[in-house]
Write an enzyme that holds these catalytic residues in place. Structure first.
Site, short mmCIF file in Angstrom:
data_model
loop_
_atom_site.label_atom_id
_atom_site.label_comp_id
_atom_site.label_asym_id
_atom_site.label_seq_id
_atom_site.Cartn_x
_atom_site.Cartn_y
_atom_site.Cartn_z
N ARG A 42 18.09 -2.46 33.69
CA ARG A 42 19.28 -1.60 33.28
C ARG A 42 20.33 -2.22 34.29
NH1 ARG A 42 18.70 4.67 35.32
NH2 ARG A 42 17.47 4.20 37.27
N ASP A 79 15.73 2.51 28.32
CA ASP A 79 16.65 2.11 27.46
C ASP A 79 17.84 1.37 27.95
OD1 ASP A 79 17.62 3.98 29.17
OD2 ASP A 79 17.68 5.57 28.03
N ARG A 129 27.87 -1.58 41.53
CA ARG A 129 27.35 -1.73 43.00
C ARG A 129 27.92 -3.13 43.53
NH1 ARG A 129 20.95 -0.29 42.59
NH2 ARG A 129 20.75 -2.06 41.46
N ASP A 131 10.16 -3.63 45.43
CA ASP A 131 11.26 -4.24 44.48
C ASP A 131 12.42 -3.50 44.80
OD1 ASP A 131 9.38 -2.09 43.19
OD2 ASP A 131 11.42 -1.97 42.03
#
Length: 495
Positions: free
Chosen positions: A95, A126, A177, A261
């Site tokens: 996402r 989603d 970010r 991760d």
């Protein structure tokens, strides 16, 4: 002088120059009728962008995902990883979209949208982020920066009325970010698990040349070899990760999802999900409601970090056949962490230097705090008051006041040995023991206001958390004990 338009930024896009197997190029899926809830002028300055640019339509278009970054190269990266100790296989930016890399006044920063739509790595997701989690991430990275903890940064928070289904229907948001790199331990695991040493080497060479060029220098008395840079890379990442863990432990921060991760190759705090700054202290505090086995509890964070480093070392074993050399590097973790943690604890206790005799003093304080669920932040902060004769401020935090008083007598006796003036020691303590941290209830209040379109709480918190050690008149409630209702706040992986 900072530029006033995104078109004037100096883009470099080094990650996008890696082979196409490392990512998928695709456009972000923008929000409908986006609104800029908040923008961070401090972060903008890092990429050479003037604060005046933050209110432009161009800025909103780019950071709502509706337009690409001028000069950027939008993509989603692939990686793999271990999640809760179990191999999860291929993961990736499910996402998130990397818009590009911008050269700032003091270094380059990658800009990434989180919540910007589905990618080939979304699996069953989603591709969206909700307002609740986006506000938490936006605030957390800036709070950690204010505490001096290595972290990604946050540039912008954009919201819309687009519905997103989680436990209930929520509204969508995108947080921008910033990081020098978003490469993770799992980025290396991806290629080693697929037995593709040429791509693993390409990634390792990229990280070394871009971020750790000193890894190619042979140490005095050592001969250079083809594999030495990769051993040195593991050494650098091990050191940075050990220091990061000391930082986390010292401020009472729990990450919540220390999967491989989510571990930065640069030793940064990455991927703020169900994190938490402790209120009442528990050695085994678990901030993630989804972590039913307590794998990522506060007291386990350093050992989990080392476990993750072993996964990274295992990946690099494909490039370095000498397993003993890699293992020797990993064996350095404990000493680095312990030394850094003890140095931080000595400073928090107001001591001039750590000695082995201080170990029981610290251990007994942590046990006392655990038994009484004493507030983590205020316990440390009020030690400076106790040092200057205001003992009750400290003792009031403990149900067992007699035990707290007895421990405090031991600390005061230790200070007498140090011979440091009380005022000097107290002043030094208040420079390392924060008054303001991003407690869950403060974040929750900011979220509630944000749902009404009110960013004032975010603005207040950003201002306080930029300098969390200095008391601000009129903001006493931000530094007090949490209200009773705060104990009912739960954060999980959906956060």
């Amino acid at each position: 002088m900072n530029v006033r338009s995104l078109t004037e930024l100096h883009t470099v896009n080094s990650f996008a120059a890696l082979p196409a197997a490392f990512y998928t190029r695709l456009a972000a899926q923008g929000l409908n009728n986006p609104r800029l809830l908040h923008a961070n002028a401090d972060a903008a300055a890092l990429i050479g962008l003037d604060a005046s640019a933050l209110s432009t339509p161009e800025f909103l278009d780019v950071f709502s995902g509706r337009q690409p970054l001028p000069g950027g190269d939008t993509l989603a990266a692939v990686y793999s990883g271990h999640q809760f100790g179990v191999w999860a296989g291929q993961l990736g930016d499910g996402r998130a979209h990397l818009l590009g890399e911008v050269q700032g006044p003091e270094g380059a920063w990658e800009l990434q949208l989180k919540g910007s739509g589905m990618t080939p790595y979304s699996r069953m997701g989603d591709g969206r982020a909700v307002l609740r989690s986006s506000v938490r991430e936006y605030l957390a990275s800036e709070a950690m920066h204010g505490l001096g903890v290595p972290t990604t940064r946050a540039l912008a928070l954009v919201v819309s009325d687009d519905p997103v289904m989680r436990e209930t229907v929520e509204t969508a948001a995108i947080v921008t970010r910033m990081s020098p790199s978003f490469v993770r331990f799992g980025s290396f695991e991806h290629w080693s698990s697929r037995r593709q040493p040429e791509l693993l080497k390409a990634l390792a060479d990229y990280v070394i040349d871009r971020y750790y060029p000193e890894c190619r220098d042979a140490a005095d008395g050592e001969s250079s070899s083809d594999t030495a840079p990769y051993v040195n890379l593991l050494r650098m990442v091990t050191r940075r990760t050990a220091l990061l863990m000391a930082d986390w432990q010292a401020v009472g921060f729990c990450h919540g999802v220390m999967n491989t991760d989510n571990m930065s190759i640069l030793g940064l705090t990455l991927d703020y999900g169900p994190y938490g700054f402790m209120d009442g202290f528990r050695l085994g505090h678990v901030c993630n409601h989804s972590d039913s086995e307590g794998r990522y509890s506060w007291n386990r964070q350093p050992s989990v970090a080392l476990w993750n480093l072993y996964r990274l070392g295992g990946s690099l074993h494909m490039l370095v056949q000498d397993a003993d050399a890699l293992r020797a590097v990993l064996d350095e973790f404990e000493a680095i962490f312990t030394r850094a943690f003890h140095d931080k604890m000595a400073a928090k206790l107001g001591l001039m230097a750590w000695t082995p005799d201080d170990e029981p003093l610290l251990d007994d304080l942590l046990k006392l705090m655990d038994a009484n669920q004493a507030d983590f932040t205020l316990t440390w902060r009020r030690l400076a008051d106790a040092l200057q004769g205001r003992r009750s401020a400290f003792e009031d935090l403990f149900i067992d006041r007699a035990a707290a008083a007895a421990w405090l007598d031991r600390l005061l006796a230790r200070h007498v040995q140090d011979g440091r003036p009380a005022l000097e020691a107290a002043t030094a303590m208040n420079r390392v023991n924060p008054l303001y941290v991003l407690r869950n209830h403060l974040a929750e209040q900011a979220i509630k206001a944000a749902k009404m379109g009110d960013a004032s709480e975010i603005d207040t918190l950003m201002r306080l958390l930029r300098d969390p050690y200095e008391a601000q008149d009129g903001f006493e409630r931000y530094a007090g004990l949490p209200p009773d209702w705060a104990s009912g706040i739960e954060v999980s992986c959906s956060s």
